[in-house]
Motif scaffolding. Sequence first.
Motif, PDB file in Angstrom:
ATOM      1  N   VAL A 102       0.933  -1.311  -0.035  1.00 44.80           N
ATOM      2  CA  VAL A 102       0.063   0.148  -0.209  1.00 44.80           C
ATOM      3  C   VAL A 102       1.029   1.303  -0.068  1.00 44.80           C
ATOM      4  O   VAL A 102       1.854   1.148   0.683  1.00 44.80           O
ATOM      5  CB  VAL A 102      -0.940  -0.030   1.372  1.00 44.80           C
ATOM      6  N   PHE A 103       0.564   2.094  -0.894  1.00 45.41           N
ATOM      7  CA  PHE A 103       1.336   3.436  -1.017  1.00 45.41           C
ATOM      8  C   PHE A 103       0.442   4.399  -0.291  1.00 45.41           C
ATOM      9  O   PHE A 103      -0.776   4.703  -0.730  1.00 45.41           O
ATOM     10  CB  PHE A 103       1.764   3.584  -2.479  1.00 45.41           C
ATOM     11  N   VAL A 104       1.016   5.144   0.594  1.00 48.71           N
ATOM     12  CA  VAL A 104       0.205   6.147   1.265  1.00 48.71           C
ATOM     13  C   VAL A 104       0.892   7.541   1.431  1.00 48.71           C
ATOM     14  O   VAL A 104       2.146   7.405   1.537  1.00 48.71           O
ATOM     15  CB  VAL A 104      -0.249   5.659   2.825  1.00 48.71           C
ATOM     16  N   GLN A 105       0.056   8.648   1.359  1.00 44.63           N
ATOM     17  CA  GLN A 105       0.693  10.186   1.330  1.00 44.63           C
ATOM     18  C   GLN A 105       0.231  10.614   2.456  1.00 44.63           C
ATOM     19  O   GLN A 105      -0.886  11.250   2.435  1.00 44.63           O
ATOM     20  CB  GLN A 105       0.310  10.699  -0.149  1.00 44.63           C
ATOM     21  N   ASP A 144      -3.566  -4.197   3.924  1.00 45.67           N
ATOM     22  CA  ASP A 144      -4.512  -3.573   3.082  1.00 45.67           C
ATOM     23  C   ASP A 144      -4.727  -2.262   3.197  1.00 45.67           C
ATOM     24  O   ASP A 144      -4.383  -1.437   4.440  1.00 45.67           O
ATOM     25  CB  ASP A 144      -5.839  -4.311   2.541  1.00 45.67           C
ATOM     26  N   ALA A 145      -5.308  -1.447   2.102  1.00 46.62           N
ATOM     27  CA  ALA A 145      -5.516  -0.022   2.343  1.00 46.62           C
ATOM     28  C   ALA A 145      -6.251   0.446   3.604  1.00 46.62           C
ATOM     29  O   ALA A 145      -5.831   1.485   4.022  1.00 46.62           O
ATOM     30  CB  ALA A 145      -6.082   0.549   1.031  1.00 46.62           C
ATOM     31  N   LYS A 146      -7.261  -0.413   3.832  1.00 45.70           N
ATOM     32  CA  LYS A 146      -8.333  -0.048   4.824  1.00 45.70           C
ATOM     33  C   LYS A 146      -7.444  -0.017   6.184  1.00 45.70           C
ATOM     34  O   LYS A 146      -7.790   0.767   7.022  1.00 45.70           O
ATOM     35  CB  LYS A 146      -9.582  -1.226   4.772  1.00 45.70           C
ATOM     36  N   GLN A 147      -6.641  -1.086   6.391  1.00 39.29           N
ATOM     37  CA  GLN A 147      -5.806  -1.185   7.634  1.00 39.29           C
ATOM     38  C   GLN A 147      -4.953   0.269   7.826  1.00 39.29           C
ATOM     39  O   GLN A 147      -5.172   0.792   8.761  1.00 39.29           O
ATOM     40  CB  GLN A 147      -5.025  -2.532   7.852  1.00 39.29           C
ATOM     41  N   VAL A 148      -4.303   0.201   6.702  1.00 39.26           N
ATOM     42  CA  VAL A 148      -3.420   1.631   6.910  1.00 39.26           C
ATOM     43  C   VAL A 148      -4.333   2.947   6.977  1.00 39.26           C
ATOM     44  O   VAL A 148      -3.905   3.715   7.959  1.00 39.26           O
ATOM     45  CB  VAL A 148      -2.715   1.717   5.522  1.00 39.26           C
ATOM     46  N   ALA A 176       4.924  10.151  12.265  1.00 42.74           N
ATOM     47  CA  ALA A 176       3.603   9.745  12.965  1.00 42.74           C
ATOM     48  C   ALA A 176       3.125   8.528  12.442  1.00 42.74           C
ATOM     49  O   ALA A 176       2.836   7.507  13.325  1.00 42.74           O
ATOM     50  CB  ALA A 176       2.763  10.911  13.267  1.00 42.74           C
ATOM     51  N   LEU A 177       3.038   8.370  11.111  1.00 45.07           N
ATOM     52  CA  LEU A 177       2.075   7.175  10.730  1.00 45.07           C
ATOM     53  C   LEU A 177       2.851   6.037  10.882  1.00 45.07           C
ATOM     54  O   LEU A 177       2.432   4.961  11.297  1.00 45.07           O
ATOM     55  CB  LEU A 177       1.603   7.361   9.184  1.00 45.07           C
ATOM     56  N   ALA A 178       4.371   6.178  10.704  1.00 45.81           N
ATOM     57  CA  ALA A 178       5.321   4.827  10.692  1.00 45.81           C
ATOM     58  C   ALA A 178       5.151   4.561  11.997  1.00 45.81           C
ATOM     59  O   ALA A 178       5.151   3.177  12.168  1.00 45.81           O
ATOM     60  CB  ALA A 178       6.731   5.578  10.155  1.00 45.81           C
ATOM     61  N   THR A 179       5.217   5.196  13.128  1.00 45.17           N
ATOM     62  CA  THR A 179       5.257   4.948  14.365  1.00 45.17           C
ATOM     63  C   THR A 179       3.908   4.014  14.722  1.00 45.17           C
ATOM     64  O   THR A 179       3.968   3.075  15.680  1.00 45.17           O
ATOM     65  CB  THR A 179       5.562   6.056  15.280  1.00 45.17           C
ATOM     66  N   ALA A 180       2.826   4.749  14.455  1.00 45.87           N
ATOM     67  CA  ALA A 180       1.537   4.205  14.677  1.00 45.87           C
ATOM     68  C   ALA A 180       1.402   2.760  13.882  1.00 45.87           C
ATOM     69  O   ALA A 180       0.808   1.930  14.672  1.00 45.87           O
ATOM     70  CB  ALA A 180       0.501   5.119  14.150  1.00 45.87           C
ATOM     71  N   LEU A 181       1.876   2.681  12.872  1.00 49.31           N
ATOM     72  CA  LEU A 181       1.652   1.221  12.070  1.00 49.31           C
ATOM     73  C   LEU A 181       2.991   0.360  12.679  1.00 49.31           C
ATOM     74  O   LEU A 181       2.376  -0.929  12.860  1.00 49.31           O
ATOM     75  CB  LEU A 181       2.184   1.418  10.525  1.00 49.31           C
ATOM     76  N   ALA A 189      -4.172   5.405  10.334  1.00 44.49           N
ATOM     77  CA  ALA A 189      -3.802   6.661  10.067  1.00 44.49           C
ATOM     78  C   ALA A 189      -5.030   7.774  10.952  1.00 44.49           C
ATOM     79  O   ALA A 189      -4.604   8.697  11.749  1.00 44.49           O
ATOM     80  CB  ALA A 189      -3.673   7.248   8.948  1.00 44.49           C
ATOM     81  N   LEU A 190      -6.065   7.273  10.829  1.00 42.82           N
ATOM     82  CA  LEU A 190      -7.234   7.916  11.699  1.00 42.82           C
ATOM     83  C   LEU A 190      -6.972   7.789  13.031  1.00 42.82           C
ATOM     84  O   LEU A 190      -7.221   9.069  13.690  1.00 42.82           O
ATOM     85  CB  LEU A 190      -8.610   7.108  11.214  1.00 42.82           C
ATOM     86  N   ARG A 191      -6.774   6.684  13.589  1.00 40.52           N
ATOM     87  CA  ARG A 191      -6.607   6.678  15.153  1.00 40.52           C
ATOM     88  C   ARG A 191      -5.530   7.501  15.402  1.00 40.52           C
ATOM     89  O   ARG A 191      -5.256   8.035  16.629  1.00 40.52           O
ATOM     90  CB  ARG A 191      -6.422   4.959  15.487  1.00 40.52           C
ATOM     91  N   ALA A 192      -4.399   7.406  14.643  1.00 45.05           N
ATOM     92  CA  ALA A 192      -3.109   8.228  15.086  1.00 45.05           C
ATOM     93  C   ALA A 192      -3.141   9.966  14.570  1.00 45.05           C
ATOM     94  O   ALA A 192      -2.348  10.706  15.019  1.00 45.05           O
ATOM     95  CB  ALA A 192      -1.933   7.698  14.231  1.00 45.05           C
ATOM     96  N   GLY A 193      -4.449  10.329  14.209  1.00 45.65           N
ATOM     97  CA  GLY A 193      -4.728  11.482  14.058  1.00 45.65           C
ATOM     98  C   GLY A 193      -4.082  12.352  12.705  1.00 45.65           C
ATOM     99  O   GLY A 193      -3.768  13.330  12.829  1.00 45.65           O
ATOM    100  N   VAL A 194      -3.522  11.191  11.864  1.00 42.86           N
ATOM    101  CA  VAL A 194      -2.793  11.593  10.741  1.00 42.86           C
ATOM    102  C   VAL A 194      -3.676  11.860   9.467  1.00 42.86           C
ATOM    103  O   VAL A 194      -4.496  10.854   9.317  1.00 42.86           O
ATOM    104  CB  VAL A 194      -1.750  10.450  10.578  1.00 42.86           C
TER     105      VAL A 194
END
Length: 317
Positions: free
Chosen positions: A228-231, A264-268, A237-242, A272-277
């Motif tokens: 999954v490629f995410v911007q 998958d994209a949904k999990q990513v 912050a997203l890397a830490t949360a993942l 991100a949503l939970r981490a506020g990103v």
Amino acid sequence: MHDGSGLIAVQNLTKQFGSVTAVQNLSFTVSPGSVTGFLGPNGAGKTTTLRMLLGLVKPTSGTATINGRPFHQLGRPGRVVGAVLEAQGFHPNRTARNHLRVYASAIGVPDAQADQVLGLVGLSTAAGRNVGGFSLGMKQRMAVATALLGDPQVLVLDEPANGLDPEGIAWLRNFLQSFARMGRTVLISSHLLAEVEQTVDQVVIVSRGQTMYYGPLEHLRQQQQRRVFVQPSDVGALATALREAGVQALEQLPDGRLAVSGVDAKQVADTALRAGVSVYGIQEEQADLEQIFFRLTSGQFAGHAPAPYQQQQGGWA
């Protein structure tokens, strides 16, 4: 339909030509009701295997059987198995109908079968024409018609898409799938996965004469790790949360995106949503079967071949 299951079984098949091992301990089965692709690069041992199955080459060891018997014990093999090994030699001055009648009498089926199989392969209107004037695609159809004369339960085709135009390939795909749906067995070889990807349900992938993968095409797709490629607004912050969510396979790309493997994209997006990103873009990369095929057959495949065959250690350098 004939009695007999139409099962092809290849067991521990080995063929040596002098010091060259063309096929090494190959095992797989092909069941009725599906189209199986026999895949591997040129020189992988595919044609030799098919020739052993059809009684044209004697194995050094192991067995290749149809309905539990080697080819020479089938009694009336033309009624059991039809094969196209290379674009057949046709007598150029013989009409399509006459060519087929010669073969029909050789395997003991009525002349009327000639017209029936010409209809099956879409050549009825060319029945009275000389084969010498046929295009390569028409000759391929003629070869398939010849293989069908005995109303076989098993069809074996070596590189059947060779020389076919897109219309011919579409015809072949539809024909083989409907033939298999009648409960018959279809085995087709190819050195190009892309060429038969839309046609086959099962695959046997060989390289250097050995089985690298054997099973449903769908399983091969599922075995591949999706990326999954995410911007994100904040890559760190997203890397830490993942990582906290147990995802270890992360790679930061030069363009500021994060490449995430194994989810998958949904999990990513949920992470991100939970981490506020904030997420500005997200894209899932589908497994490229051609790439998988290349890795499996070039000896560069680092993972494990899916069950039932694990890649054997050694001998792949």
